[in-house]
Design a protein around this motif. Structure first.
Motif, PDB file in Angstrom:
ATOM      1  N   ARG A  53       0.827  -1.256   0.014  1.00 53.99           N
ATOM      2  CA  ARG A  53      -0.021   0.050  -0.105  1.00 53.99           C
ATOM      3  C   ARG A  53       0.901   1.269  -0.078  1.00 53.99           C
ATOM      4  O   ARG A  53       2.177   1.236   0.017  1.00 53.99           O
ATOM      5  CB  ARG A  53      -0.998  -0.022   1.104  1.00 53.99           C
ATOM      6  CG  ARG A  53      -0.104   0.113   2.711  1.00 53.99           C
ATOM      7  CD  ARG A  53      -0.867   0.302   3.676  1.00 53.99           C
ATOM      8  NE  ARG A  53      -2.052   1.603   3.700  1.00 53.99           N
ATOM      9  CZ  ARG A  53      -1.708   2.925   3.854  1.00 53.99           C
ATOM     10  NH1 ARG A  53      -0.405   2.993   4.320  1.00 53.99           N
ATOM     11  NH2 ARG A  53      -2.360   3.523   3.647  1.00 53.99           N
ATOM     12  N   GLY A  54       0.242   2.435  -0.161  1.00 56.26           N
ATOM     13  CA  GLY A  54       0.764   3.585   0.053  1.00 56.26           C
ATOM     14  C   GLY A  54       1.665   3.762  -1.219  1.00 56.26           C
ATOM     15  O   GLY A  54       1.360   3.743  -2.642  1.00 56.26           O
ATOM     16  N   SER A  55       2.960   4.252  -0.927  1.00 53.20           N
ATOM     17  CA  SER A  55       4.037   4.455  -2.156  1.00 53.20           C
ATOM     18  C   SER A  55       4.580   3.339  -2.840  1.00 53.20           C
ATOM     19  O   SER A  55       5.397   3.133  -3.726  1.00 53.20           O
ATOM     20  CB  SER A  55       5.151   5.290  -1.676  1.00 53.20           C
ATOM     21  OG  SER A  55       5.777   4.613  -0.561  1.00 53.20           O
ATOM     22  N   GLY A  56       4.102   1.923  -2.314  1.00 51.90           N
ATOM     23  CA  GLY A  56       4.422   0.835  -2.841  1.00 51.90           C
ATOM     24  C   GLY A  56       6.332   0.518  -2.330  1.00 51.90           C
ATOM     25  O   GLY A  56       6.619  -0.104  -3.425  1.00 51.90           O
ATOM     26  N   VAL A  57       6.623   0.664  -1.379  1.00 57.81           N
ATOM     27  CA  VAL A  57       7.812   0.397  -1.038  1.00 57.81           C
ATOM     28  C   VAL A  57       8.328  -0.915  -1.071  1.00 57.81           C
ATOM     29  O   VAL A  57       9.492  -1.456  -1.458  1.00 57.81           O
ATOM     30  CB  VAL A  57       8.364   1.109   0.058  1.00 57.81           C
ATOM     31  CG1 VAL A  57       7.797   0.396   1.350  1.00 57.81           C
ATOM     32  CG2 VAL A  57       9.944   1.269   0.453  1.00 57.81           C
ATOM     33  N   PHE A 101      -7.552  -4.455   0.950  1.00 58.16           N
ATOM     34  CA  PHE A 101      -7.499  -3.325   1.742  1.00 58.16           C
ATOM     35  C   PHE A 101      -6.767  -3.531   3.010  1.00 58.16           C
ATOM     36  O   PHE A 101      -6.538  -4.284   3.626  1.00 58.16           O
ATOM     37  CB  PHE A 101      -8.899  -3.276   2.522  1.00 58.16           C
ATOM     38  CG  PHE A 101      -9.020  -1.991   3.242  1.00 58.16           C
ATOM     39  CD1 PHE A 101      -9.118  -0.546   2.789  1.00 58.16           C
ATOM     40  CD2 PHE A 101      -9.347  -1.967   4.737  1.00 58.16           C
ATOM     41  CE1 PHE A 101      -9.266   0.612   3.600  1.00 58.16           C
ATOM     42  CE2 PHE A 101      -9.409  -0.933   5.342  1.00 58.16           C
ATOM     43  CZ  PHE A 101      -9.399   0.238   4.885  1.00 58.16           C
ATOM     44  N   ARG A 102      -5.806  -2.186   3.192  1.00 60.46           N
ATOM     45  CA  ARG A 102      -4.577  -2.173   4.191  1.00 60.46           C
ATOM     46  C   ARG A 102      -4.663  -0.726   4.630  1.00 60.46           C
ATOM     47  O   ARG A 102      -3.357  -0.171   4.161  1.00 60.46           O
ATOM     48  CB  ARG A 102      -3.339  -2.880   3.697  1.00 60.46           C
ATOM     49  CG  ARG A 102      -2.309  -3.372   4.709  1.00 60.46           C
ATOM     50  CD  ARG A 102      -2.539  -4.680   5.369  1.00 60.46           C
ATOM     51  NE  ARG A 102      -3.851  -4.840   5.786  1.00 60.46           N
ATOM     52  CZ  ARG A 102      -4.311  -5.841   6.623  1.00 60.46           C
ATOM     53  NH1 ARG A 102      -3.468  -6.937   6.713  1.00 60.46           N
ATOM     54  NH2 ARG A 102      -5.526  -6.097   7.102  1.00 60.46           N
ATOM     55  N   ARG A 103      -5.387  -0.313   5.628  1.00 64.09           N
ATOM     56  CA  ARG A 103      -5.042   1.115   5.874  1.00 64.09           C
ATOM     57  C   ARG A 103      -4.005   1.310   6.845  1.00 64.09           C
ATOM     58  O   ARG A 103      -3.608   2.557   6.900  1.00 64.09           O
ATOM     59  CB  ARG A 103      -6.677   1.411   6.387  1.00 64.09           C
ATOM     60  CG  ARG A 103      -6.685   2.892   7.104  1.00 64.09           C
ATOM     61  CD  ARG A 103      -6.265   3.913   6.129  1.00 64.09           C
ATOM     62  NE  ARG A 103      -6.463   5.258   6.799  1.00 64.09           N
ATOM     63  CZ  ARG A 103      -5.455   5.787   7.211  1.00 64.09           C
ATOM     64  NH1 ARG A 103      -4.246   5.183   7.547  1.00 64.09           N
ATOM     65  NH2 ARG A 103      -5.851   7.268   7.849  1.00 64.09           N
ATOM     66  N   PHE A 104      -3.890   0.312   7.874  1.00 66.72           N
ATOM     67  CA  PHE A 104      -2.914   1.020   8.985  1.00 66.72           C
ATOM     68  C   PHE A 104      -1.521   0.170   9.096  1.00 66.72           C
ATOM     69  O   PHE A 104      -0.893   0.180   9.945  1.00 66.72           O
ATOM     70  CB  PHE A 104      -3.711   0.589  10.343  1.00 66.72           C
ATOM     71  CG  PHE A 104      -4.964   1.603  10.498  1.00 66.72           C
ATOM     72  CD1 PHE A 104      -4.744   2.844  10.392  1.00 66.72           C
ATOM     73  CD2 PHE A 104      -6.166   0.993  10.369  1.00 66.72           C
ATOM     74  CE1 PHE A 104      -5.804   3.639  10.582  1.00 66.72           C
ATOM     75  CE2 PHE A 104      -7.154   1.893  10.537  1.00 66.72           C
ATOM     76  CZ  PHE A 104      -7.179   3.310  10.760  1.00 66.72           C
ATOM     77  N   SER A 105      -1.516  -0.734   8.106  1.00 71.70           N
ATOM     78  CA  SER A 105      -0.217  -1.382   7.846  1.00 71.70           C
ATOM     79  C   SER A 105       0.351  -1.907   6.691  1.00 71.70           C
ATOM     80  O   SER A 105      -0.595  -1.641   5.728  1.00 71.70           O
ATOM     81  CB  SER A 105      -0.102  -2.665   8.993  1.00 71.70           C
ATOM     82  OG  SER A 105      -0.996  -3.730   8.296  1.00 71.70           O
ATOM     83  N   SER A 106       1.530  -2.096   6.356  1.00 72.32           N
ATOM     84  CA  SER A 106       1.799  -2.281   5.096  1.00 72.32           C
ATOM     85  C   SER A 106       2.513  -3.794   5.028  1.00 72.32           C
ATOM     86  O   SER A 106       3.047  -4.474   5.728  1.00 72.32           O
ATOM     87  CB  SER A 106       3.159  -1.627   4.645  1.00 72.32           C
ATOM     88  OG  SER A 106       2.834  -0.292   4.421  1.00 72.32           O
ATOM     89  N   GLY A 107       2.177  -4.336   3.632  1.00 67.20           N
ATOM     90  CA  GLY A 107       2.445  -5.684   3.637  1.00 67.20           C
ATOM     91  C   GLY A 107       2.430  -6.346   2.310  1.00 67.20           C
ATOM     92  O   GLY A 107       1.748  -5.256   1.540  1.00 67.20           O
ATOM     93  N   ILE A 108       2.746  -7.494   1.776  1.00 66.44           N
ATOM     94  CA  ILE A 108       2.645  -7.950   0.552  1.00 66.44           C
ATOM     95  C   ILE A 108       2.045  -9.040   0.669  1.00 66.44           C
ATOM     96  O   ILE A 108       2.292  -9.792   1.446  1.00 66.44           O
ATOM     97  CB  ILE A 108       3.855  -7.813  -0.299  1.00 66.44           C
ATOM     98  CG1 ILE A 108       4.997  -8.520   0.315  1.00 66.44           C
ATOM     99  CG2 ILE A 108       4.295  -6.510  -0.995  1.00 66.44           C
ATOM    100  CD1 ILE A 108       6.253  -8.839  -0.419  1.00 66.44           C
TER     101      ILE A 108
END
Length: 128
Positions: A53-57, A101-108
């Protein structure tokens, strides 16, 4: 809630390139981790690539495509891309994008069951 539409598929010769796009509508795109899967006739749906999510790091790829495919996202356009280079006949499949959907944490995520929404798919055919 979220609708996904893939585009960019087609017929290409082995060694060529294609860029697939997946445009999202509904929701806030940056709150979704995204994935790409493919399915050839008679085979299971297969993980291809994922981006956080987000910037896709965070990104990851199936071993069969690593070094040939890249995944990126443009949140301003609510679109995720799959750049496919050095295509092989075994890449022939229907390609699907998916959103989790992943609002509060990042993952793949690597499993079809991880994802909440799916596009309709786009056909990629690689000729020898």
């Amino acid at each position: 809630q979220v609708q996904l539409v893939e585009s960019g598929g087609g017929l290409v010769q082995a060694g060529g390139s294609l860029r697939l796009s997946c445009a999202a509508s509904g929701g806030t795109f940056s709150n979704y981790a995204m994935g790409w899967f493919r399915q050839a006739p008679g085979k299971e749906r297969e993980f291809v690539a994922a981006i956080s999510r987000g910037s896709g790091v965070m990104t990851d790829f199936a071993g069969s495509v690593k070094g040939r495919f890249t995944v990126s996202r443009d949140n301003a356009q609510s679109t995720v891309y799959l750049q496919m280079n050095s295509l092989k006949p075994e890449d022939t499949a229907v390609y699907y994008c998916a959103a989790k959907f992943r609002r509060f944490s990042s993952g793949i995520y690597f499993l079809p069951s991880d994802y909440d929404y799916w596009g309709q798919g786009t056909q990629v055919t690689v000729s020898s």
